[in-house]
Write an enzyme that holds these catalytic residues in place. Structure first.
Site, PDB file in Angstrom:
ATOM      1  N   CYS A 115       0.603  -1.021   0.012  1.00 43.46           N
ATOM      2  CA  CYS A 115       0.106  -0.039  -0.119  1.00 43.46           C
ATOM      3  C   CYS A 115       0.712   1.351   0.001  1.00 43.46           C
ATOM      4  O   CYS A 115       0.135   2.441  -0.461  1.00 43.46           O
ATOM      5  CB  CYS A 115      -0.820   0.026   1.251  1.00 43.46           C
ATOM      6  SG  CYS A 115      -2.072  -1.414   1.386  1.00 43.46           S
ATOM      7  N   HIS A 251      -3.766   7.075   3.395  1.00 44.26           N
ATOM      8  CA  HIS A 251      -4.106   5.907   2.952  1.00 44.26           C
ATOM      9  C   HIS A 251      -5.229   5.332   3.513  1.00 44.26           C
ATOM     10  O   HIS A 251      -5.458   5.567   4.681  1.00 44.26           O
ATOM     11  CB  HIS A 251      -3.042   4.735   3.418  1.00 44.26           C
ATOM     12  CG  HIS A 251      -3.450   3.213   3.107  1.00 44.26           C
ATOM     13  ND1 HIS A 251      -3.812   3.101   1.610  1.00 44.26           N
ATOM     14  CD2 HIS A 251      -3.200   2.096   3.561  1.00 44.26           C
ATOM     15  CE1 HIS A 251      -4.045   1.863   1.343  1.00 44.26           C
ATOM     16  NE2 HIS A 251      -3.728   1.164   2.757  1.00 44.26           N
ATOM     17  N   ASN A 281     -10.176  -0.362   0.672  1.00 38.36           N
ATOM     18  CA  ASN A 281      -8.619  -0.101   0.547  1.00 38.36           C
ATOM     19  C   ASN A 281      -8.247  -0.532  -0.713  1.00 38.36           C
ATOM     20  O   ASN A 281      -8.391  -1.795  -1.065  1.00 38.36           O
ATOM     21  CB  ASN A 281      -8.296  -1.041   1.760  1.00 38.36           C
ATOM     22  CG  ASN A 281      -6.525  -0.933   1.751  1.00 38.36           C
ATOM     23  OD1 ASN A 281      -5.952  -0.606   0.929  1.00 38.36           O
ATOM     24  ND2 ASN A 281      -6.226  -1.759   2.735  1.00 38.36           N
TER      25      ASN A 281
HETATM   26  N1  COA Z   1     -18.702  -9.329   9.467  1.00 41.44           N
HETATM   27  C1  COA Z   1     -19.038  -9.621  10.467  1.00 41.44           C
HETATM   28  N2  COA Z   1     -18.047 -10.124  11.247  1.00 41.44           N
HETATM   29  C2  COA Z   1     -16.980 -10.130  11.190  1.00 41.44           C
HETATM   30  C3  COA Z   1     -16.480  -9.822   9.799  1.00 41.44           C
HETATM   31  C4  COA Z   1     -17.365  -9.318   9.027  1.00 41.44           C
HETATM   32  N3  COA Z   1     -16.914  -9.067   7.876  1.00 41.44           N
HETATM   33  N4  COA Z   1     -15.272 -10.060   9.856  1.00 41.44           N
HETATM   34  C5  COA Z   1     -14.854 -10.423  11.096  1.00 41.44           C
HETATM   35  N5  COA Z   1     -15.758 -10.480  11.768  1.00 41.44           N
HETATM   36  C6  COA Z   1     -15.866 -11.000  13.259  1.00 41.44           C
HETATM   37  C7  COA Z   1     -14.749 -11.801  13.510  1.00 41.44           C
HETATM   38  O1  COA Z   1     -14.850 -13.305  13.369  1.00 41.44           O
HETATM   39  C8  COA Z   1     -14.523 -11.567  15.270  1.00 41.44           C
HETATM   40  O2  COA Z   1     -15.716 -12.572  15.632  1.00 41.44           O
HETATM   41  P1  COA Z   1     -15.297 -13.490  17.027  1.00 41.44           P
HETATM   42  O3  COA Z   1     -15.151 -12.242  18.022  1.00 41.44           O
HETATM   43  O4  COA Z   1     -16.559 -14.127  17.219  1.00 41.44           O
HETATM   44  O5  COA Z   1     -14.219 -14.091  16.675  1.00 41.44           O
HETATM   45  C9  COA Z   1     -15.158 -10.242  15.299  1.00 41.44           C
HETATM   46  O6  COA Z   1     -15.764  -9.789  13.981  1.00 41.44           O
HETATM   47  C10 COA Z   1     -14.110  -9.304  15.715  1.00 41.44           C
HETATM   48  O7  COA Z   1     -13.048  -9.602  14.726  1.00 41.44           O
HETATM   49  P2  COA Z   1     -11.617  -8.632  14.929  1.00 41.44           P
HETATM   50  O8  COA Z   1     -10.933  -8.962  13.803  1.00 41.44           O
HETATM   51  O9  COA Z   1     -11.353  -8.763  16.377  1.00 41.44           O
HETATM   52  O10 COA Z   1     -12.387  -7.282  14.358  1.00 41.44           O
HETATM   53  P3  COA Z   1     -11.704  -5.569  14.485  1.00 41.44           P
HETATM   54  O11 COA Z   1     -12.415  -4.790  15.466  1.00 41.44           O
HETATM   55  O12 COA Z   1     -10.161  -5.934  14.631  1.00 41.44           O
HETATM   56  O13 COA Z   1     -12.047  -5.307  13.004  1.00 41.44           O
HETATM   57  C11 COA Z   1     -10.850  -5.254  10.781  1.00 41.44           C
HETATM   58  C12 COA Z   1     -11.245  -6.039  11.828  1.00 41.44           C
HETATM   59  C13 COA Z   1     -10.130  -6.006   9.916  1.00 41.44           C
HETATM   60  C14 COA Z   1     -11.873  -4.312  10.329  1.00 41.44           C
HETATM   61  C15 COA Z   1      -9.500  -4.465  11.635  1.00 41.44           C
HETATM   62  O14 COA Z   1      -8.989  -5.158  12.385  1.00 41.44           O
HETATM   63  C16 COA Z   1      -8.781  -3.572  10.661  1.00 41.44           C
HETATM   64  O15 COA Z   1      -9.144  -2.795   9.953  1.00 41.44           O
HETATM   65  N6  COA Z   1      -7.596  -3.930  10.647  1.00 41.44           N
HETATM   66  C17 COA Z   1      -6.478  -3.251   9.799  1.00 41.44           C
HETATM   67  C18 COA Z   1      -6.862  -3.973   8.245  1.00 41.44           C
HETATM   68  C19 COA Z   1      -5.783  -3.015   7.348  1.00 41.44           C
HETATM   69  O16 COA Z   1      -5.985  -1.918   7.320  1.00 41.44           O
HETATM   70  N7  COA Z   1      -5.357  -3.923   6.502  1.00 41.44           N
HETATM   71  C20 COA Z   1      -4.553  -3.379   5.496  1.00 41.44           C
HETATM   72  C21 COA Z   1      -3.340  -2.329   5.886  1.00 41.44           C
HETATM   73  S1  COA Z   1      -2.827  -1.625   4.525  1.00 41.44           S
END
Ligand code: COA
Length: 324
Positions: A115, A251, A281
């Site tokens: 990215c 970003h 993204n």
């Molecule tokens: N819809 C519903 N539930 C979902 C889901 C979706 N699309 N994706 C994951 N979940 C669930 C998970 O299974 C988890 O359930 P559980 O607690 O029963 O296991 C729960 O939601 C929480 O997951 P978690 O990964 O802890 O959520 P989060 O608050 O960290 O948010 C992201 C997830 C991916 C949005 C967040 O971590 C994020 O944005 N990370 C950075 C990603 C990024 O920017 N990547 C690129 C970098 S350039």
């Protein structure tokens, strides 16, 4: 000899027509519009049609940027395409784009820094121009992340989109690009990656198929920390207090990460360019596309001071402070 600086002469973007909304995703995986919006800020994303490729969007973005800069194929003497999703391994995307645009003979290459690719490309092109090695550089960030997404994995498929952004860079008597700052740390390689390359021989050679892997919450924490550090590094390098910034063009990975960076700078969200809700993204395309959106809708004006930042797989991260 008078010092030479680099200025952005024109911006452009190219997006697929096809839009995938959160409601569409609700029908594909076990998710909700509410979950996606509240965790990421994303509402919709553009996705390449089956017959489209990254090069199509790079070409469109490049043509728009060249038109805005009022330059033609003969003027361009450097082409860099930041991407992790090239149409083919070689010829590189710079050469493929040259052919589409009728540019002949100048250096052209792809650059892979996930990215942060566009910021890396901007840094390199700035050095080409300031040393006199190039006079008109075409810099593109383009991705089709939809082609490396597992559309059955709700934890990743809701986040990504396709598109390309471009800038044309020219020499100038005044900056321009005030400074660029690049970092990487390979120790985080296992937090966000696409496993297959060409050289690693898979067990089932003829069924090679891979997808993006991400440890979302761990990526989130490192992104917030490193982006917080890099924006301060860029401002301190220029002795510029945050209140002198006109715009932050971050970003567009996740609204919560963007808000954390804005808080670090004590910047109100009205001064932050947001496209994450519309584009998702798009990796290395996100910063140049957001820049182009705000230039074309008139928010970003000539003479304003803008901070660009990005973070991605590697991890890589970087920033550029610009007087537009
Ligand atoms: N819809 C519903 N539930 C979902 C889901 C979706 N699309 N994706 C994951 N979940 C669930 C998970 O299974 C988890 O359930 P559980 O607690 O029963 O296991 C729960 O939601 C929480 O997951 P978690 O990964 O802890 O959520 P989060 O608050 O960290 O948010 C992201 C997830 C991916 C949005 C967040 O971590 C994020 O944005 N990370 C950075 C990603 C990024 O920017 N990547 C690129 C970098 S350039």
């Amino acid at each position: 000899m008078k010092p030479v600086y680099t200025r952005i002469a024109g911006t452009g973007r190219g997006l697929p027509d096809k839009i995938l909304t959160n409601q569409d995703l609700e029908k594909m995986v076990d998710t909700t519009d509410e979950w996606i919006r509240s965790r990421s800020g994303i509402e919709r994303r553009h996705i390449a049609a089956d017959n489209e490729t990254n090069l199509d969007f790079c070409e469109l973005a490049a043509r728009n940027a060249m038109q805005a800069a009022d330059v033609g194929p003969k003027d361009i003497d450097l082409v860099i395409v930041g991407t992790t999703t090239p149409d083919q391994v070689f010829p590189n995307m710079g050469c493929l784009l040259q052919r589409r645009l009728g540019i002949h003979g100048c250096a052209a290459f792809s650059l892979e820094a996930a990215c942060t690719g566009f910021i890396y490309a901007l840094d390199i092109a700035d050095k080409f121009i300031r040393t006199g090695s190039a006079k008109c550089a075409l810099i593109v960030g383009g991705e089709t992340l939809s082609r490396m997404t597992d559309w059955t994995d709700r934890s990743t498929c809701v986040l990504f989109g396709d598109g390309a952004g471009a800038v044309v860079l020219e020499p100038a008597a005044k900056p321009g690009i005030l400074s660029t700052h690049l970092h990487a740390d390979g120790k985080y390689a296992d937090l966000l990656f696409f496993p297959s390359g060409v050289s690693k021989k898979p067990k089932d050679f003829y069924a090679r198929r891979d997808f993006i892997h991400m440890k979302g919450s761990e990526v989130f924490k490192v992104a917030v920390t490193k982006l917080g550090e890099i924006v301060v590094e860029a401002l301190e390098a220029n002795d510029l207090p945050p209140e002198k910034l006109d715009w932050l063009v971050p970003h567009q990975a996740n609204l919560r990460i963007i808000e954390a960076t804005a808080r670090k700078l004590k910047m109100p969200m009205e001064k932050v360019i947001l496209t994450v809700q519309d584009h998702g993204n798009t990796s290395t395309a996100s910063v140049p596309m957001a820049l182009d959106v705000a230039v074309r809708d008139g928010r970003i004006q000539r003479g304003q001071t803008i901070l660009l930042e990005a973070f991605g797989g590697g991890f890589t991260w970087g920033a550029a402070l610009i007087r537009y």
